[in-house]
Design a protein around this motif. Structure first.
Motif, PDB file in Angstrom:
ATOM      1  N   LEU A  50       0.817  -1.897   0.046  1.00 17.61           N
ATOM      2  CA  LEU A  50      -0.192  -0.066   0.077  1.00 17.61           C
ATOM      3  C   LEU A  50       1.082   1.319  -0.024  1.00 17.61           C
ATOM      4  N   ARG A  51       2.198   1.447   0.888  1.00 17.26           N
ATOM      5  CA  ARG A  51       2.697   2.336   0.651  1.00 17.26           C
ATOM      6  C   ARG A  51       3.598   2.632  -0.307  1.00 17.26           C
ATOM      7  N   GLU A  52       3.964   1.327  -0.571  1.00 17.59           N
ATOM      8  CA  GLU A  52       4.290   2.045  -2.102  1.00 17.59           C
ATOM      9  C   GLU A  52       4.008   2.508  -3.522  1.00 17.59           C
ATOM     10  N   ALA A  53       2.252   1.730  -2.892  1.00 15.77           N
ATOM     11  CA  ALA A  53       1.299   2.212  -4.352  1.00 15.77           C
ATOM     12  C   ALA A  53       1.758   3.443  -3.827  1.00 15.77           C
ATOM     13  N   ARG A  55       3.283   6.275  -2.792  1.00 17.24           N
ATOM     14  CA  ARG A  55       3.870   6.750  -3.917  1.00 17.24           C
ATOM     15  C   ARG A  55       4.645   6.758  -5.006  1.00 17.24           C
ATOM     16  N   ARG A  56       3.498   5.722  -5.408  1.00 15.96           N
ATOM     17  CA  ARG A  56       4.029   5.123  -7.082  1.00 15.96           C
ATOM     18  C   ARG A  56       3.467   5.955  -7.975  1.00 15.96           C
ATOM     19  N   MET A  57       1.939   6.399  -7.232  1.00 17.56           N
ATOM     20  CA  MET A  57       0.826   6.907  -7.987  1.00 17.56           C
ATOM     21  C   MET A  57       1.547   8.426  -7.885  1.00 17.56           C
ATOM     22  N   ASN A  58       1.410   9.137  -6.347  1.00 20.05           N
ATOM     23  CA  ASN A  58       1.533   9.933  -5.992  1.00 20.05           C
ATOM     24  C   ASN A  58       3.653  10.384  -5.973  1.00 20.05           C
ATOM     25  N   PRO A  59       4.084  10.467  -6.913  1.00 24.04           N
ATOM     26  CA  PRO A  59       5.736  10.606  -6.956  1.00 24.04           C
ATOM     27  C   PRO A  59       5.625  12.307  -5.643  1.00 24.04           C
ATOM     28  N   ALA A  60       4.933  12.832  -7.001  1.00 22.48           N
ATOM     29  CA  ALA A  60       5.425  14.597  -5.781  1.00 22.48           C
ATOM     30  C   ALA A  60       5.511  14.368  -4.879  1.00 22.48           C
ATOM     31  N   ILE A  61       4.165  14.072  -4.224  1.00 19.46           N
ATOM     32  CA  ILE A  61       3.947  14.447  -3.033  1.00 19.46           C
ATOM     33  C   ILE A  61       4.862  14.200  -1.627  1.00 19.46           C
ATOM     34  N   PRO A  62       5.249  14.968  -0.418  1.00 18.45           N
ATOM     35  CA  PRO A  62       5.659  14.849  -0.284  1.00 18.45           C
ATOM     36  C   PRO A  62       5.572  13.412   0.694  1.00 18.45           C
ATOM     37  N   GLN A  63       6.690  12.809   1.192  1.00 14.62           N
ATOM     38  CA  GLN A  63       6.580  11.641   2.546  1.00 14.62           C
ATOM     39  C   GLN A  63       5.821  12.162   3.639  1.00 14.62           C
TER      40      GLN A  63
END
Length: 96
Positions: A50-53, A55-63
């Motif tokens: 879930l975390r990886e998905a 991150r992958r779908m929203n690469p520009a969003i900060p951690q």
């Protein structure tokens, strides 16, 4: 032909594969296996995936925002009892 869980599961896995998803088989990621992605079968959400998905779908969003999304997704499930934190220590150790 009678409809059973296996037929529905096979059809769903084939459909997801056709949509481009990576299809994994439960026994390979089951608790106790070398590639285990959860500590028990009661953990229905594979948090790492879930975390990886997210991150992958929203690469520009900060951690921080990604973590907030993860929290917003999982917290209701924890509060309702749908998810449990059993074995969380071992999962945290694997991440840190």
């Amino acid at each position: 032909m009678s409809l059973n869980e296996s037929i529905v599961e096979d059809a769903a896995l084939e459909w997801f594969g056709e949509l481009g998803y990576t299809v994994g088989h439960g026994p390979h990621i089951a608790p106790g296996e070398p590639a285990a992605e959860r500590d028990s079968f009661s953990e229905v959400v594979l948090v790492g995936r879930l975390r990886e998905a997210i991150r992958r779908m929203n690469p520009a969003i900060p951690q921080a925002r990604t973590l907030a999304t993860l929290r917003d997704t999982l917290l209701p499930k924890l509060l309702s009892g749908e998810l449990s934190v059993a074995g969380i220590e071992s999962r945290l150790e694997a991440v840190t």
